[in-house]
Design a protein around this motif. Structure first.
Motif, PDB file in Angstrom:
ATOM      1  N   THR A  10      -7.694  57.041 -22.372  1.00  9.52           N
ATOM      2  CA  THR A  10      -6.333  57.306 -21.914  1.00  9.52           C
ATOM      3  C   THR A  10      -5.818  56.018 -21.654  1.00  9.52           C
ATOM      4  O   THR A  10      -6.173  55.308 -21.803  1.00  9.52           O
ATOM      5  CB  THR A  10      -6.019  57.819 -20.487  1.00  9.52           C
ATOM      6  OG1 THR A  10      -6.628  57.270 -19.940  1.00  9.52           O
ATOM      7  CG2 THR A  10      -6.636  59.099 -20.748  1.00  9.52           C
ATOM      8  N   THR A  11      -4.424  56.035 -21.476  1.00 10.03           N
ATOM      9  CA  THR A  11      -3.446  54.698 -21.128  1.00 10.03           C
ATOM     10  C   THR A  11      -2.440  54.914 -20.093  1.00 10.03           C
ATOM     11  O   THR A  11      -2.323  53.947 -20.192  1.00 10.03           O
ATOM     12  CB  THR A  11      -2.430  54.826 -22.518  1.00 10.03           C
ATOM     13  OG1 THR A  11      -1.593  55.928 -22.942  1.00 10.03           O
ATOM     14  CG2 THR A  11      -3.110  54.580 -24.032  1.00 10.03           C
ATOM     15  N   GLU A  12      -2.765  55.845 -19.258  1.00  7.91           N
ATOM     16  CA  GLU A  12      -2.139  55.716 -17.952  1.00  7.91           C
ATOM     17  C   GLU A  12      -3.315  54.370 -17.212  1.00  7.91           C
ATOM     18  O   GLU A  12      -3.955  53.904 -17.157  1.00  7.91           O
ATOM     19  CB  GLU A  12      -2.755  57.032 -17.124  1.00  7.91           C
ATOM     20  CG  GLU A  12      -4.153  57.026 -16.716  1.00  7.91           C
ATOM     21  CD  GLU A  12      -4.941  58.215 -16.238  1.00  7.91           C
ATOM     22  OE1 GLU A  12      -3.495  58.536 -15.188  1.00  7.91           O
ATOM     23  OE2 GLU A  12      -6.121  58.655 -15.859  1.00  7.91           O
ATOM     24  N   GLN A  13      -1.652  54.025 -16.770  1.00 10.02           N
ATOM     25  CA  GLN A  13      -2.212  53.173 -15.536  1.00 10.02           C
ATOM     26  C   GLN A  13      -1.573  52.494 -14.500  1.00 10.02           C
ATOM     27  O   GLN A  13      -0.924  53.658 -14.162  1.00 10.02           O
ATOM     28  CB  GLN A  13      -1.141  51.191 -16.178  1.00 10.02           C
ATOM     29  CG  GLN A  13      -2.243  49.899 -15.707  1.00 10.02           C
ATOM     30  CD  GLN A  13      -1.675  48.897 -15.698  1.00 10.02           C
ATOM     31  OE1 GLN A  13      -1.384  48.859 -17.590  1.00 10.02           O
ATOM     32  NE2 GLN A  13      -1.945  48.219 -15.811  1.00 10.02           N
ATOM     33  N   THR A  14      -2.688  52.698 -13.164  1.00 10.94           N
ATOM     34  CA  THR A  14      -2.761  53.038 -11.675  1.00 10.94           C
ATOM     35  C   THR A  14      -1.481  52.459 -11.138  1.00 10.94           C
ATOM     36  O   THR A  14      -0.809  50.555 -11.929  1.00 10.94           O
ATOM     37  CB  THR A  14      -3.599  53.623 -11.144  1.00 10.94           C
ATOM     38  OG1 THR A  14      -4.261  52.796 -10.891  1.00 10.94           O
ATOM     39  CG2 THR A  14      -4.531  54.816 -11.521  1.00 10.94           C
ATOM     40  N   ASN A  15      -0.674  52.256 -10.439  1.00  8.96           N
ATOM     41  CA  ASN A  15      -0.201  51.159  -9.675  1.00  8.96           C
ATOM     42  C   ASN A  15      -0.797  50.551  -8.646  1.00  8.96           C
ATOM     43  O   ASN A  15      -0.191  49.403  -9.047  1.00  8.96           O
ATOM     44  CB  ASN A  15       0.982  52.624  -8.760  1.00  8.96           C
ATOM     45  CG  ASN A  15       1.927  53.655  -8.666  1.00  8.96           C
ATOM     46  OD1 ASN A  15       2.436  53.130 -10.539  1.00  8.96           O
ATOM     47  ND2 ASN A  15       2.335  54.018  -8.769  1.00  8.96           N
ATOM     48  N   SER A  16      -1.825  50.469  -8.643  1.00  4.78           N
ATOM     49  CA  SER A  16      -3.113  50.063  -7.694  1.00  4.78           C
ATOM     50  C   SER A  16      -2.933  48.353  -8.558  1.00  4.78           C
ATOM     51  O   SER A  16      -4.248  47.890  -8.293  1.00  4.78           O
ATOM     52  CB  SER A  16      -3.902  50.128  -6.768  1.00  4.78           C
ATOM     53  OG  SER A  16      -4.395  51.324  -7.939  1.00  4.78           O
ATOM     54  N   VAL A  17      -3.399  49.012 -10.205  1.00  6.52           N
ATOM     55  CA  VAL A  17      -3.930  47.821 -10.653  1.00  6.52           C
ATOM     56  C   VAL A  17      -3.037  47.298 -10.751  1.00  6.52           C
ATOM     57  O   VAL A  17      -1.800  47.120 -11.916  1.00  6.52           O
ATOM     58  CB  VAL A  17      -4.439  48.560 -12.125  1.00  6.52           C
ATOM     59  CG1 VAL A  17      -5.587  48.055 -13.268  1.00  6.52           C
ATOM     60  CG2 VAL A  17      -5.629  49.507 -11.426  1.00  6.52           C
ATOM     61  N   VAL A  18      -2.705  45.473 -11.227  1.00  4.61           N
ATOM     62  CA  VAL A  18      -2.033  44.896 -11.322  1.00  4.61           C
ATOM     63  C   VAL A  18      -2.695  44.295 -12.643  1.00  4.61           C
ATOM     64  O   VAL A  18      -3.644  44.225 -12.771  1.00  4.61           O
ATOM     65  CB  VAL A  18      -2.096  43.470 -10.036  1.00  4.61           C
ATOM     66  CG1 VAL A  18      -1.082  42.786 -10.461  1.00  4.61           C
ATOM     67  CG2 VAL A  18      -1.863  44.370  -8.841  1.00  4.61           C
ATOM     68  N   PRO A  19      -1.947  44.232 -13.957  1.00  7.50           N
ATOM     69  CA  PRO A  19      -2.091  43.175 -15.083  1.00  7.50           C
ATOM     70  C   PRO A  19      -2.261  41.839 -14.569  1.00  7.50           C
ATOM     71  O   PRO A  19      -1.923  41.070 -13.739  1.00  7.50           O
ATOM     72  CB  PRO A  19      -1.131  43.120 -15.229  1.00  7.50           C
ATOM     73  CG  PRO A  19       0.084  44.674 -15.548  1.00  7.50           C
ATOM     74  CD  PRO A  19      -0.203  44.343 -14.056  1.00  7.50           C
ATOM     75  N   VAL A  20      -3.642  41.016 -15.156  1.00  7.33           N
ATOM     76  CA  VAL A  20      -3.916  39.934 -15.448  1.00  7.33           C
ATOM     77  C   VAL A  20      -2.707  39.353 -15.924  1.00  7.33           C
ATOM     78  O   VAL A  20      -2.405  39.339 -16.968  1.00  7.33           O
ATOM     79  CB  VAL A  20      -5.055  39.134 -16.713  1.00  7.33           C
ATOM     80  CG1 VAL A  20      -5.768  38.449 -16.451  1.00  7.33           C
ATOM     81  CG2 VAL A  20      -6.259  40.553 -16.289  1.00  7.33           C
ATOM     82  N   ALA A  21      -2.247  37.918 -15.013  1.00  4.24           N
ATOM     83  CA  ALA A  21      -1.338  37.619 -16.206  1.00  4.24           C
ATOM     84  C   ALA A  21      -1.332  36.941 -16.768  1.00  4.24           C
ATOM     85  O   ALA A  21      -2.116  36.275 -17.357  1.00  4.24           O
ATOM     86  CB  ALA A  21      -0.604  35.865 -14.216  1.00  4.24           C
ATOM     87  N   GLY A  22      -0.119  36.410 -17.678  1.00  2.00           N
ATOM     88  CA  GLY A  22      -0.292  36.051 -18.619  1.00  2.00           C
ATOM     89  C   GLY A  22      -0.420  36.750 -20.119  1.00  2.00           C
ATOM     90  O   GLY A  22      -0.763  36.372 -20.936  1.00  2.00           O
TER      91      GLY A  22
ATOM     92  N   GLU B 188       0.657  41.385  -4.895  1.00  3.62           N
ATOM     93  CA  GLU B 188       2.446  41.455  -5.663  1.00  3.62           C
ATOM     94  C   GLU B 188       2.602  42.847  -5.274  1.00  3.62           C
ATOM     95  O   GLU B 188       3.894  42.916  -4.994  1.00  3.62           O
ATOM     96  CB  GLU B 188       2.167  41.969  -7.656  1.00  3.62           C
ATOM     97  CG  GLU B 188       1.639  39.827  -7.641  1.00  3.62           C
ATOM     98  CD  GLU B 188       0.116  39.789  -8.229  1.00  3.62           C
ATOM     99  OE1 GLU B 188      -0.726  40.630  -7.062  1.00  3.62           O
ATOM    100  OE2 GLU B 188       0.015  39.268  -8.898  1.00  3.62           O
ATOM    101  N   THR B 189       1.823  43.254  -4.934  1.00  4.10           N
ATOM    102  CA  THR B 189       1.718  45.286  -4.602  1.00  4.10           C
ATOM    103  C   THR B 189       1.685  45.755  -2.950  1.00  4.10           C
ATOM    104  O   THR B 189       1.960  46.784  -2.386  1.00  4.10           O
ATOM    105  CB  THR B 189       1.358  45.945  -5.388  1.00  4.10           C
ATOM    106  OG1 THR B 189      -0.070  46.047  -5.280  1.00  4.10           O
ATOM    107  CG2 THR B 189       2.313  46.036  -7.391  1.00  4.10           C
ATOM    108  N   ILE B 190       0.461  44.738  -2.409  1.00  2.00           N
ATOM    109  CA  ILE B 190       0.033  45.399  -1.414  1.00  2.00           C
ATOM    110  C   ILE B 190       0.571  44.439  -0.610  1.00  2.00           C
ATOM    111  O   ILE B 190      -0.370  43.125  -0.676  1.00  2.00           O
ATOM    112  CB  ILE B 190      -1.247  44.968  -1.230  1.00  2.00           C
ATOM    113  CG1 ILE B 190      -2.095  46.734  -2.646  1.00  2.00           C
ATOM    114  CG2 ILE B 190      -2.357  46.074  -0.410  1.00  2.00           C
ATOM    115  CD1 ILE B 190      -3.827  46.706  -2.615  1.00  2.00           C
TER     116      ILE B 190
END
Length: 664
Positions: free
Chosen positions: A108-120, A351-353
């Protein structure tokens, strides 16, 4: 007593952590809550009529029937973690008790809000289809070969983890970017992963950022593999980046990335009651009551040896596949984190918490996945230069001896190996829940509390000797096992046998009055003689395939007999030759992997260079490592015939000879 009306009273609760150093501080977490009962009780009687008693019995019988019904319907189901959220349980949706096995999982390509992409990082989402494996094919899967195929190898891991250490949500979010190198042209990528829910996977070419389409992902649960099939080939020698976002569970099984807890027993709460709303008046005129309470504190820690790194992040979980790790840990602001390396900069806001911040650790030296470690705790810390100890705050004073002897052993072993410790720091942490006695994670040594804490007021002298020995054992591994690692678990005895021998050498040098090298004969050699004579013994070097078999070889034969034959070899080669060979071996193989024949080769060369022993050490030592038991040599001299008879057989107790088929 009834509570006062809410409109005319204020309750203030004052918590204080009383950091008193009592004899209770060393007490290993036994799970017994302190007595906090201040109530008064009087004897009272209860009288039931016959009719009422009959009603009670009927209710009791119905309760038993209901309990039996519940047990029958739910007891056979797999054990699930009730304190974790539904993330892990989603894998079992649609079946109440086991259900069909899942072999091929659509990506699946879903991404949860609690996962922060790796910078860069650049992400390329590719839709993926899957084709189920036939039932017969799944049933024919065997575990005779659990090794990764070797078509790609990892070079660097960039790992970001956000653990949620709260009752009701013991999970963690992860993002990982792995730089891989193709060993030959291939259209598949195979890696390890267990109990992880993947949200997105993509592959890009590192140099250009071009996306490589992933056509499907197959799971091999027997081997704990995930296999990606690609639309185009990875080219020999080229570097690619595998990006995965996922969710895992902080389990309570003491392996992987797991949760632990302890009770803080010296917490007091004050309850202040007043008819006044003014704080100063409350403090001036209040009626103040103290009640001793117990607070449960939760922490998150790791134990990856032998094959449990794959439970915390997707990886190539074999000891020979070393790579560099850059780790970032998110944590509550009220807690701290530690990992293998130092954190060169200050924490960074998440960033989000809002209540979380990031600890970002320096890139590691090349190391095996089973040596990666991290912990998020509220522990106290005490340090001596670049050497630090961590423990529950009330138990921290009991870590003083470990902090005293640890740097001394480190300096001795730097001189013994003739190689400086290559990392910028060492942390040692005492954990309330830990499966092993201790673990040699590079730069972050983890211990059971009883193996690291020593309180001279209540602990016997033998406990002090145990702390010294275990600390020395784990520090010895920092070179022999971490700097140079066995290529596969068959040679784990090289790790454990050498550390078990050197722990005596190191403690004997630091605590000379104990004469530990004399104790070695009793503790190790004599006890191993008894075990190795049994029919159930095994050779030191054991071939293993299934990951479940690996834990079985961490036994007294690997530790005790391994250390005994190394001591024997030290004696016939001499200290000078033995130490020179060990140093040459470590320098030649550092940051890499080795087999026992590599050690024999280094010792043979050192022996010949010093004109000490012109024989292949491997020929001598293989007879000890590749055979079970030990020999008994019988010499009979016939004076009349002027003949000497030699007979060598394996030593077997009389009650085991029939089992072994040997008759003397």
């Amino acid at each position: 007593m009834r509570n006062p009306p809410l409109r005319s009273a204020i309750w203030w609760i004052v918590e204080s952590n009383v950091m008193t150093q009592t004899r209770e501080s060393l007490g290993i977490m036994d799970g017994n809550a302190p007595v906090c009962d201040f109530s008064t009780k009087s004897e009272r009687g209860l009288y039931l009529s016959k009719g009422l008693a009959l009603v009670v019995l009927v209710i009791f019988a119905l309760a038993l029937v209901a309990t039996a019904f519940l047990v029958y319907n739910f007891a056979a189901c797999p054990r699930t973690d009730q304190l974790a959220n539904a993330t892990k349980l989603e894998l079992l949706a649609g079946n109440s008790c086991g259900g069909p096995k899942l072999s091929v999982i659509p990506l699946t390509t879903e991404q949860t809000n609690s996962v922060v992409p790796v910078a860069g990082s650049t992400t390329y989402r590719t839709p993926v289809t899957s084709t189920p494996i036939g039932e017969s094919e799944e049933q024919n899967l065997t575990v005779t070969n659990v090794r990764l195929p070797g078509n790609v190898r990892p070079e660097k891991y960039y790992l970001k983890l956000t653990p949620y250490i709260f009752e009701g949500n013991f999970t963690f979010d992860g993002e990982i970017s792995i730089v891989i190198v193709a060993e030959f042209d291939t259209k598949t990528i195979t890696f390890h992963g267990v109990d992880l829910t993947f949200h997105s996977i993509d592959v890009t070419r590192k140099e250009t950022g071009k996306a490589i389409e992933v056509t499907n992902r197959t799971e091999d649960p027997v081997r704990q593999f995930h296999i990606l099939r690609l639309a185009e080939s990875l080219l020999l020698g080229e570097r690619y980046v595998l990006n995965i976002s996922y969710t895992g569970v902080l389990n309570d099984n003491l392996h992987g990335f797991y949760r632990s807890s302890y009770e803080e027993k010296n917490v007091t709460r004050g309850y202040i009651i007043s008819e006044h709303f003014d704080k100063l008046d409350v403090l001036r005129h209040a009626r103040f009551n103290l009640m001793r309470t117990c607070l449960r504190r939760w922490i998150a820690v790791t134990q990856f040896q032998a094959t449990d790194a794959r439970r915390a992040f997707p990886c190539w979980d074999e000891p020979a596949l070393k790579a560099r790790f850059t780790i970032s840990l998110a944590r509550p602001k009220t807690m701290t984190s530690i990992s293998n390396m130092n954190a060169p900069g200050p924490p960074r806001q998440h960033e989000t918490i809002p209540d979380y911040e990031w600890d970002e650790y320096a890139e590691s030296l090349p190391m095996s996945t089973y040596l990666v470690a991290f912990a998020v705790t509220d522990f106290g810390r005490s340090a001596d230069g670049n050497f630090a100890v961590w423990a529950r705050r009330e138990a921290l004073p009991s870590a003083a001896y470990a902090l005293e002897i640890g740097p001394k052993i480190l300096r001795f072993l730097e001189d013994y190996y003739k190689i400086k410790f290559p990392l910028p720091k060492i942390d040692m942490i005492a954990l309330p829940d830990f499966k092993a006695g201790a673990m040699e994670n590079w730069g972050l040594l983890t211990f059971r509390e009883i193996a690291m804490l020593y309180d001279p007021a209540v602990s016997p002298t033998t406990a002090k000797a145990r702390v010294a020995s275990v600390v020395a054992h784990e520090i010895a591994h920092q070179w022999f096992g971490n700097l140079v690692t066995p290529a596969w678990w068959s040679d784990i005895w090289l790790n454990e046998g050498f550390a078990s021998y050197v722990e005596y050498v190191a403690v004997d040098a630091v605590e000379k009055s104990w004469k530990l090298m004399e104790v070695f004969v009793l503790n190790e050699i004599q006890s191993v003689f008894k075990l190795d004579a049994l029919a159930s013994s095994h050779q030191i070097s054991v071939e293993v395939g299934n990951p479940e078999e690996i834990g079985a070889i961490f036994d007294k034969i690997s530790y005790g007999k391994g250390s005994a034959i190394l001591r024997m070899m030290n004696h016939f080669l001499t200290d000078e030759v033995f130490n020179a060979g060990i140093t040459d071996y470590l320098n030649a193989r550092k940051y890499g992997a080795a087999e026992q024949r590599d050690l024999w080769s280094a010792l043979t060369t050192a022996s010949r260079n010093h004109f000490a022993f012109d024989v292949d050490v491997g020929v001598v030592m293989d007879s000890w490592t590749l055979q079970t038991g030990f020999p008994v040599l019988t010499v009979i001299r016939d004076y009349k015939a002027n003949v000497v008879h030699f007979e060598q057989i394996r030593q077997i107790p009389p009650d085991n000879r029939q089992i072994m088929g040997q008759h003397v």
